[in-house]
Design an enzyme around this catalytic site. Structure first.
Site, PDB file in Angstrom:
ATOM      1  N   GLY A  13       0.831  -1.212   0.000  1.00  0.00           N
ATOM      2  CA  GLY A  13       0.000   0.000   0.000  1.00  0.00           C
ATOM      3  C   GLY A  13       0.859   1.251   0.000  1.00  0.00           C
ATOM      4  O   GLY A  13       0.609   2.201   0.740  1.00  0.00           O
ATOM      5  N   GLU A  39       1.456  -1.990  -4.691  1.00  0.00           N
ATOM      6  CA  GLU A  39       0.162  -1.314  -4.714  1.00  0.00           C
ATOM      7  C   GLU A  39      -0.847  -2.230  -5.396  1.00  0.00           C
ATOM      8  O   GLU A  39      -0.465  -3.223  -6.022  1.00  0.00           O
ATOM      9  CB  GLU A  39       0.235   0.024  -5.461  1.00  0.00           C
ATOM     10  CG  GLU A  39       0.180   1.265  -4.567  1.00  0.00           C
ATOM     11  CD  GLU A  39      -1.050   1.311  -3.669  1.00  0.00           C
ATOM     12  OE1 GLU A  39      -2.042   0.610  -3.959  1.00  0.00           O
ATOM     13  OE2 GLU A  39      -1.013   2.027  -2.662  1.00  0.00           O
ATOM     14  N   THR A 104      -2.757  -2.840   9.997  1.00  0.00           N
ATOM     15  CA  THR A 104      -4.096  -2.755   9.414  1.00  0.00           C
ATOM     16  C   THR A 104      -5.157  -2.852  10.507  1.00  0.00           C
ATOM     17  O   THR A 104      -5.052  -3.676  11.411  1.00  0.00           O
ATOM     18  CB  THR A 104      -4.301  -3.892   8.403  1.00  0.00           C
ATOM     19  OG1 THR A 104      -3.286  -3.803   7.401  1.00  0.00           O
ATOM     20  CG2 THR A 104      -5.670  -3.836   7.758  1.00  0.00           C
ATOM     21  N   ALA A 127      -0.489  -4.906  15.704  1.00  0.00           N
ATOM     22  CA  ALA A 127      -0.933  -3.968  16.732  1.00  0.00           C
ATOM     23  C   ALA A 127      -1.828  -2.921  16.108  1.00  0.00           C
ATOM     24  O   ALA A 127      -1.599  -2.499  14.969  1.00  0.00           O
ATOM     25  CB  ALA A 127       0.260  -3.295  17.413  1.00  0.00           C
ATOM     26  N   ASN A 129      -1.844  -0.057  17.121  1.00  0.00           N
ATOM     27  CA  ASN A 129      -1.055   1.169  17.204  1.00  0.00           C
ATOM     28  C   ASN A 129       0.383   0.786  17.516  1.00  0.00           C
ATOM     29  O   ASN A 129       0.633  -0.037  18.393  1.00  0.00           O
ATOM     30  CB  ASN A 129      -1.620   2.082  18.302  1.00  0.00           C
ATOM     31  CG  ASN A 129      -1.056   3.479  18.254  1.00  0.00           C
ATOM     32  OD1 ASN A 129       0.142   3.676  18.354  1.00  0.00           O
ATOM     33  ND2 ASN A 129      -1.935   4.462  18.101  1.00  0.00           N
ATOM     34  N   MET A 130       1.328   1.387  16.806  1.00  0.00           N
ATOM     35  CA  MET A 130       2.734   1.008  16.931  1.00  0.00           C
ATOM     36  C   MET A 130       3.546   1.949  17.826  1.00  0.00           C
ATOM     37  O   MET A 130       4.753   1.804  17.928  1.00  0.00           O
ATOM     38  CB  MET A 130       3.387   0.990  15.539  1.00  0.00           C
ATOM     39  CG  MET A 130       2.753   0.035  14.558  1.00  0.00           C
ATOM     40  SD  MET A 130       3.284  -1.666  14.859  1.00  0.00           S
ATOM     41  CE  MET A 130       2.285  -2.553  13.643  1.00  0.00           C
ATOM     42  N   HIS A 160     -10.087  11.015  15.504  1.00  0.00           N
ATOM     43  CA  HIS A 160      -9.163  10.945  14.376  1.00  0.00           C
ATOM     44  C   HIS A 160      -9.609  11.915  13.281  1.00  0.00           C
ATOM     45  O   HIS A 160     -10.717  12.452  13.332  1.00  0.00           O
ATOM     46  CB  HIS A 160      -9.098   9.529  13.804  1.00  0.00           C
ATOM     47  CG  HIS A 160      -8.329   8.575  14.658  1.00  0.00           C
ATOM     48  ND1 HIS A 160      -8.889   7.915  15.726  1.00  0.00           N
ATOM     49  CD2 HIS A 160      -7.031   8.163  14.608  1.00  0.00           C
ATOM     50  CE1 HIS A 160      -7.973   7.143  16.301  1.00  0.00           C
ATOM     51  NE2 HIS A 160      -6.845   7.281  15.644  1.00  0.00           N
ATOM     52  N   HIS A 161      -8.763  12.060  12.283  1.00  0.00           N
ATOM     53  CA  HIS A 161      -9.026  12.918  11.128  1.00  0.00           C
ATOM     54  C   HIS A 161     -10.276  12.468  10.372  1.00  0.00           C
ATOM     55  O   HIS A 161     -10.734  11.322  10.507  1.00  0.00           O
ATOM     56  CB  HIS A 161      -7.818  12.902  10.188  1.00  0.00           C
ATOM     57  CG  HIS A 161      -7.400  11.507   9.812  1.00  0.00           C
ATOM     58  ND1 HIS A 161      -7.931  10.826   8.731  1.00  0.00           N
ATOM     59  CD2 HIS A 161      -6.527  10.651  10.397  1.00  0.00           C
ATOM     60  CE1 HIS A 161      -7.405   9.631   8.656  1.00  0.00           C
ATOM     61  NE2 HIS A 161      -6.547   9.484   9.650  1.00  0.00           N
ATOM     62  N   LYS A 164     -10.627   9.029   8.141  1.00  0.00           N
ATOM     63  CA  LYS A 164     -10.589   7.665   8.694  1.00  0.00           C
ATOM     64  C   LYS A 164     -11.899   6.942   8.412  1.00  0.00           C
ATOM     65  O   LYS A 164     -12.986   7.505   8.605  1.00  0.00           O
ATOM     66  CB  LYS A 164     -10.311   7.704  10.197  1.00  0.00           C
ATOM     67  CG  LYS A 164     -10.052   6.319  10.789  1.00  0.00           C
ATOM     68  CD  LYS A 164      -9.441   6.419  12.177  1.00  0.00           C
ATOM     69  CE  LYS A 164      -9.196   5.051  12.794  1.00  0.00           C
ATOM     70  NZ  LYS A 164      -8.260   4.235  11.986  1.00  0.00           N
ATOM     71  N   GLY A 170      -8.645   1.043  15.628  1.00  0.00           N
ATOM     72  CA  GLY A 170      -7.946  -0.159  16.071  1.00  0.00           C
ATOM     73  C   GLY A 170      -7.315   0.041  17.434  1.00  0.00           C
ATOM     74  O   GLY A 170      -7.273  -0.872  18.267  1.00  0.00           O
TER      75      GLY A 170
END
Length: 272
Positions: A13, A39, A104, A127, A129-130, A160-161, A164, A170
């Protein structure tokens, strides 16, 4: 002994916001190198030099729509795509015995089952979130939920923005799982993910979620423990997406010395 050569990494991606952030995060390091980019078929970047597609100088990496060919030339894959694409990537990564780092979101139970099957052969690090801060927040959420009884209502609020596409985020679900684990219950049995109209009184022991969307907010998460006469609020605010990209690269490097299996950023950061 850890391989001293830079870790060859592919990014899936690649045209997405996180895909391009991951390219920058890899470029910051001496121990990892971008060796492939994919992609979806039909995307205008496919067949073009990645550097030029990103608006810079050519870098010799051609964007491909064939993950099988790309994965054959790398040792790790960074994947922030869609559930269907991630599951397909996981099966290829398992065949190649790669480290598969997954950021993801929106994965369903069936998707997770297929990732677990892939983890018999690949090192899967997943995860919601990383970032270091969010994973510390996850540990704290579990600890506080462990300490408080269900008289303290748990609410998870995230923003969030406006681009999303999934809700709750997540990260919010990861925090919900941590709270449920602390309470010794299953999130699927206690989650309250939507309130509208005459909903009745709040059910004792439920874990509530609220999703806010607007502007360019990178990510804000509050875990609220609301009791009679007092509240405990745990909060994380992200202001730069690079924290997620850098965390993903760190996870890939950590994973190269691990056996196949399922891991999380809690494992990567040594927070267990």
């Amino acid at each position: 002994m850890t391989n001293q050569n830079p870790l060859a990494v592919a990014v899936t991606g690649i045209s997405g916001r996180m895909g391009q952030m991951l390219v920058k995060a890899i470029a910051e390091r001496h121990d990892a190198v971008l060796a492939g980019a994919t992609e979806r078929s039909g995307h205008p970047w496919v067949g073009h030099d990645l550097g030029e597609a990103m608006g810079g100088a050519a870098n010799g990496i051609t964007v491909s729509d064939d993950p099988l060919a790309v994965f054959a030339g790398v040792r790790a894959v960074l994947d922030f795509t869609t559930p269907d694409a991630t599951v397909a990537h996981a099966e290829i990564a398992a065949q190649a015995r790669l480290v598969h780092v997954i950021g993801t979101t929106g994965l369903g139970d069936g998707d997770l089952a297929r990732l677990s099957a892939a983890a018999r052969h690949a090192t899967v690090i997943r995860a919601g979130n990383m970032s270091l801060g969010v994973n510390l927040l996850t540990v704290l959420t579990r600890k506080v939920a462990e300490a408080l009884d269900p008289d303290f209502d748990i609410e998870i609020v995230e923003m969030h923005h406006h681009h999303k596409v999934d809700a709750p985020s997540g990260t919010a679900l990861m925090l919900g799982e941590a709270a449920a684990e602390g309470r010794g219950v299953a999130l699927r049995d206690t989650a309250d993910r939507g309130r509208d109209g005459q909903t009745g009184a709040r059910k004792r022991g439920n874990i509530g979620f609220a999703a806010l969307r607007g502007g360019d907010v990178v990510g804000e998460h509050d875990v609220i423990f609301a009791g009679m006469g007092e509240r405990i609020v745990l909060r994380h605010i992200a202001t730069d997406r690079m924290i997620f990209a850098r965390g993903a690269v760190k996870a890939a490097l950590w994973g190269q010395s691990r056996k196949p299996g399922e891991y999380s950023m809690i494992d990567v950061l040594g927070l267990n």
